[in-house]
Write a protein that holds these residues in place. Sequence first.
Motif, mmCIF file in Angstrom:
data_model
loop_
_atom_site.group_PDB
_atom_site.id
_atom_site.type_symbol
_atom_site.label_atom_id
_atom_site.label_comp_id
_atom_site.label_asym_id
_atom_site.label_seq_id
_atom_site.Cartn_x
_atom_site.Cartn_y
_atom_site.Cartn_z
ATOM 1 N N TRP A 15 10.053 -10.099 1.471
ATOM 2 C CA TRP A 15 8.624 -9.989 1.241
ATOM 3 C C TRP A 15 8.309 -10.617 -0.099
ATOM 4 O O TRP A 15 9.092 -10.507 -1.038
ATOM 5 C CB TRP A 15 8.182 -8.525 1.232
ATOM 6 C CG TRP A 15 8.288 -7.890 2.574
ATOM 7 C CD1 TRP A 15 9.360 -7.215 3.078
ATOM 8 C CD2 TRP A 15 7.297 -7.867 3.582
ATOM 9 N NE1 TRP A 15 9.089 -6.769 4.338
ATOM 10 C CE2 TRP A 15 7.815 -7.155 4.680
ATOM 11 C CE3 TRP A 15 6.003 -8.366 3.678
ATOM 12 C CZ2 TRP A 15 7.098 -6.945 5.842
ATOM 13 C CZ3 TRP A 15 5.288 -8.151 4.831
ATOM 14 C CH2 TRP A 15 5.841 -7.449 5.904
ATOM 15 N N ILE A 16 7.172 -11.249 -0.203
ATOM 16 C CA ILE A 16 6.726 -11.842 -1.454
ATOM 17 C C ILE A 16 5.508 -11.057 -1.919
ATOM 18 O O ILE A 16 4.513 -10.955 -1.195
ATOM 19 C CB ILE A 16 6.366 -13.332 -1.263
ATOM 20 C CG1 ILE A 16 7.597 -14.098 -0.772
ATOM 21 C CG2 ILE A 16 5.818 -13.919 -2.568
ATOM 22 C CD1 ILE A 16 7.298 -15.502 -0.323
ATOM 23 N N ARG A 17 5.606 -10.474 -3.098
ATOM 24 C CA ARG A 17 4.494 -9.689 -3.632
ATOM 25 C C ARG A 17 3.303 -10.579 -3.956
ATOM 26 O O ARG A 17 3.461 -11.678 -4.486
ATOM 27 C CB ARG A 17 4.937 -8.943 -4.885
ATOM 28 C CG ARG A 17 5.832 -7.769 -4.584
ATOM 29 C CD ARG A 17 6.214 -7.056 -5.881
ATOM 30 N NE ARG A 17 6.905 -5.824 -5.609
ATOM 31 C CZ ARG A 17 8.209 -5.717 -5.312
ATOM 32 N NH1 ARG A 17 8.955 -6.811 -5.248
ATOM 33 N NH2 ARG A 17 8.753 -4.543 -5.089
ATOM 34 N N ASP A 18 2.120 -10.090 -3.664
ATOM 35 C CA ASP A 18 0.886 -10.804 -3.977
ATOM 36 C C ASP A 18 0.691 -10.766 -5.493
ATOM 37 O O ASP A 18 0.740 -9.693 -6.096
ATOM 38 C CB ASP A 18 -0.285 -10.126 -3.275
ATOM 39 C CG ASP A 18 -1.571 -10.919 -3.366
ATOM 40 O OD1 ASP A 18 -1.861 -11.475 -4.446
ATOM 41 O OD2 ASP A 18 -2.295 -10.972 -2.367
ATOM 42 N N PRO A 19 0.470 -11.894 -6.126
ATOM 43 C CA PRO A 19 0.280 -11.902 -7.577
ATOM 44 C C PRO A 19 -0.992 -11.162 -8.007
ATOM 45 O O PRO A 19 -1.140 -10.823 -9.178
ATOM 46 C CB PRO A 19 0.205 -13.389 -7.936
ATOM 47 C CG PRO A 19 -0.084 -14.094 -6.663
ATOM 48 C CD PRO A 19 0.430 -13.235 -5.547
ATOM 49 N N ALA A 20 -1.893 -10.881 -7.067
ATOM 50 C CA ALA A 20 -3.127 -10.155 -7.395
ATOM 51 C C ALA A 20 -2.946 -8.635 -7.322
ATOM 52 O O ALA A 20 -3.908 -7.900 -7.517
ATOM 53 C CB ALA A 20 -4.240 -10.573 -6.439
ATOM 54 N N ASN A 21 -1.734 -8.150 -7.066
ATOM 55 C CA ASN A 21 -1.504 -6.704 -6.985
ATOM 56 C C ASN A 21 -1.903 -6.009 -8.267
ATOM 57 O O ASN A 21 -1.745 -6.587 -9.342
ATOM 58 C CB ASN A 21 -0.030 -6.416 -6.686
ATOM 59 C CG ASN A 21 0.314 -6.634 -5.242
ATOM 60 O OD1 ASN A 21 -0.544 -6.594 -4.382
ATOM 61 N ND2 ASN A 21 1.576 -6.863 -4.973
ATOM 62 N N PRO A 22 -2.416 -4.805 -8.202
ATOM 63 C CA PRO A 22 -2.660 -4.065 -6.978
ATOM 64 C C PRO A 22 -3.950 -4.528 -6.298
ATOM 65 O O PRO A 22 -4.950 -4.789 -6.979
ATOM 66 C CB PRO A 22 -2.810 -2.618 -7.446
ATOM 67 C CG PRO A 22 -3.355 -2.730 -8.832
ATOM 68 C CD PRO A 22 -2.755 -4.003 -9.388
ATOM 69 N N VAL A 23 -3.933 -4.640 -4.988
ATOM 70 C CA VAL A 23 -5.128 -5.057 -4.267
ATOM 71 C C VAL A 23 -6.127 -3.904 -4.150
ATOM 72 O O VAL A 23 -7.298 -4.123 -3.873
ATOM 73 C CB VAL A 23 -4.796 -5.638 -2.875
ATOM 74 C CG1 VAL A 23 -4.005 -6.924 -3.011
ATOM 75 C CG2 VAL A 23 -4.094 -4.634 -1.997
ATOM 76 N N LEU A 24 -5.666 -2.677 -4.374
ATOM 77 C CA LEU A 24 -6.552 -1.511 -4.422
ATOM 78 C C LEU A 24 -6.162 -0.692 -5.647
ATOM 79 O O LEU A 24 -5.281 0.165 -5.583
ATOM 80 C CB LEU A 24 -6.431 -0.681 -3.143
ATOM 81 C CG LEU A 24 -7.528 0.372 -2.978
ATOM 82 C CD1 LEU A 24 -8.865 -0.297 -2.703
ATOM 83 C CD2 LEU A 24 -7.183 1.333 -1.870
ATOM 84 N N PRO A 25 -6.792 -0.963 -6.784
ATOM 85 C CA PRO A 25 -6.447 -0.247 -8.015
ATOM 86 C C PRO A 25 -7.084 1.136 -8.077
ATOM 87 O O PRO A 25 -7.958 1.477 -7.266
ATOM 88 C CB PRO A 25 -7.015 -1.148 -9.109
ATOM 89 C CG PRO A 25 -8.174 -1.822 -8.459
ATOM 90 C CD PRO A 25 -7.779 -2.008 -7.007
ATOM 91 N N LEU A 26 -6.639 1.919 -9.052
ATOM 92 C CA LEU A 26 -7.241 3.226 -9.290
ATOM 93 C C LEU A 26 -8.726 3.081 -9.604
ATOM 94 O O LEU A 26 -9.162 2.067 -10.143
ATOM 95 C CB LEU A 26 -6.568 3.904 -10.488
ATOM 96 C CG LEU A 26 -5.109 4.297 -10.342
ATOM 97 C CD1 LEU A 26 -4.592 4.864 -11.656
ATOM 98 C CD2 LEU A 26 -4.932 5.284 -9.210
ATOM 99 N N GLY A 27 -9.471 4.152 -9.285
ATOM 100 C CA GLY A 27 -10.883 4.187 -9.653
ATOM 101 C C GLY A 27 -11.054 4.558 -11.112
ATOM 102 O O GLY A 27 -10.095 4.912 -11.804
ATOM 103 N N GLU A 28 -12.265 4.497 -11.567
ATOM 104 C CA GLU A 28 -12.598 4.879 -12.940
ATOM 105 C C GLU A 28 -12.363 6.373 -13.135
ATOM 106 O O GLU A 28 -12.424 7.147 -12.172
ATOM 107 C CB GLU A 28 -14.057 4.547 -13.233
ATOM 108 C CG GLU A 28 -14.375 3.064 -13.190
ATOM 109 C CD GLU A 28 -13.658 2.285 -14.270
ATOM 110 O OE1 GLU A 28 -13.555 2.790 -15.411
ATOM 111 O OE2 GLU A 28 -13.183 1.171 -13.977
ATOM 112 N N PRO A 29 -12.113 6.832 -14.379
ATOM 113 C CA PRO A 29 -11.968 8.265 -14.635
ATOM 114 C C PRO A 29 -13.167 9.042 -14.081
ATOM 115 O O PRO A 29 -14.309 8.587 -14.175
ATOM 116 C CB PRO A 29 -11.902 8.354 -16.162
ATOM 117 C CG PRO A 29 -11.339 7.026 -16.573
ATOM 118 C CD PRO A 29 -11.930 6.036 -15.595
ATOM 119 N N GLY A 30 -12.872 10.178 -13.457
ATOM 120 C CA GLY A 30 -13.916 11.009 -12.883
ATOM 121 C C GLY A 30 -14.276 10.689 -11.449
ATOM 122 O O GLY A 30 -15.100 11.376 -10.858
ATOM 123 N N THR A 31 -13.656 9.656 -10.869
ATOM 124 C CA THR A 31 -13.970 9.299 -9.487
ATOM 125 C C THR A 31 -12.963 9.914 -8.518
ATOM 126 O O THR A 31 -11.949 10.481 -8.927
ATOM 127 C CB THR A 31 -14.009 7.769 -9.293
ATOM 128 O OG1 THR A 31 -12.722 7.220 -9.612
ATOM 129 C CG2 THR A 31 -15.070 7.142 -10.186
#
Length: 138
Positions: A15-31
Amino acid sequence: MVDTDTNELRQNLWWIRDPANPVLPLGEPGTFDSTCCMNPWVLQTGNEWRMYYAGGDDSGAKRICLAIAPIDAPTRWAKYGPVLEPGEPGSFDARWCVLPHVVQFAPDRWHLYYSGNSGVGEGLSAFPGMGVAFSRDG
């Protein structure tokens, strides 16, 4: 690929990791997903991809969330938000709803299977079972 006659790998699988990872990052604090995004389940519906995942908030609760991507861009996710919150106090899923698995049985019949964490016990003993939730539109 596995050779069905010998049950051996015919070639290495990499598998080749996408250089744009993470494609779904954490939300802002409090979300709703400020402390974790995990356990993805992706499926195609019409002209979009749906990613159901567990998102954790600042209090440590985890719920099932939804992100959507265009069919031609399965790494451009837009967060829709929570679709299943933890259960009532004392329920098997009072603390966490994680590990989503979504199945469409008919156009208006969807099942969301998930693991619940009651908040009682330690380690895996805090996961006393699996649940199911139903939806008409997924």
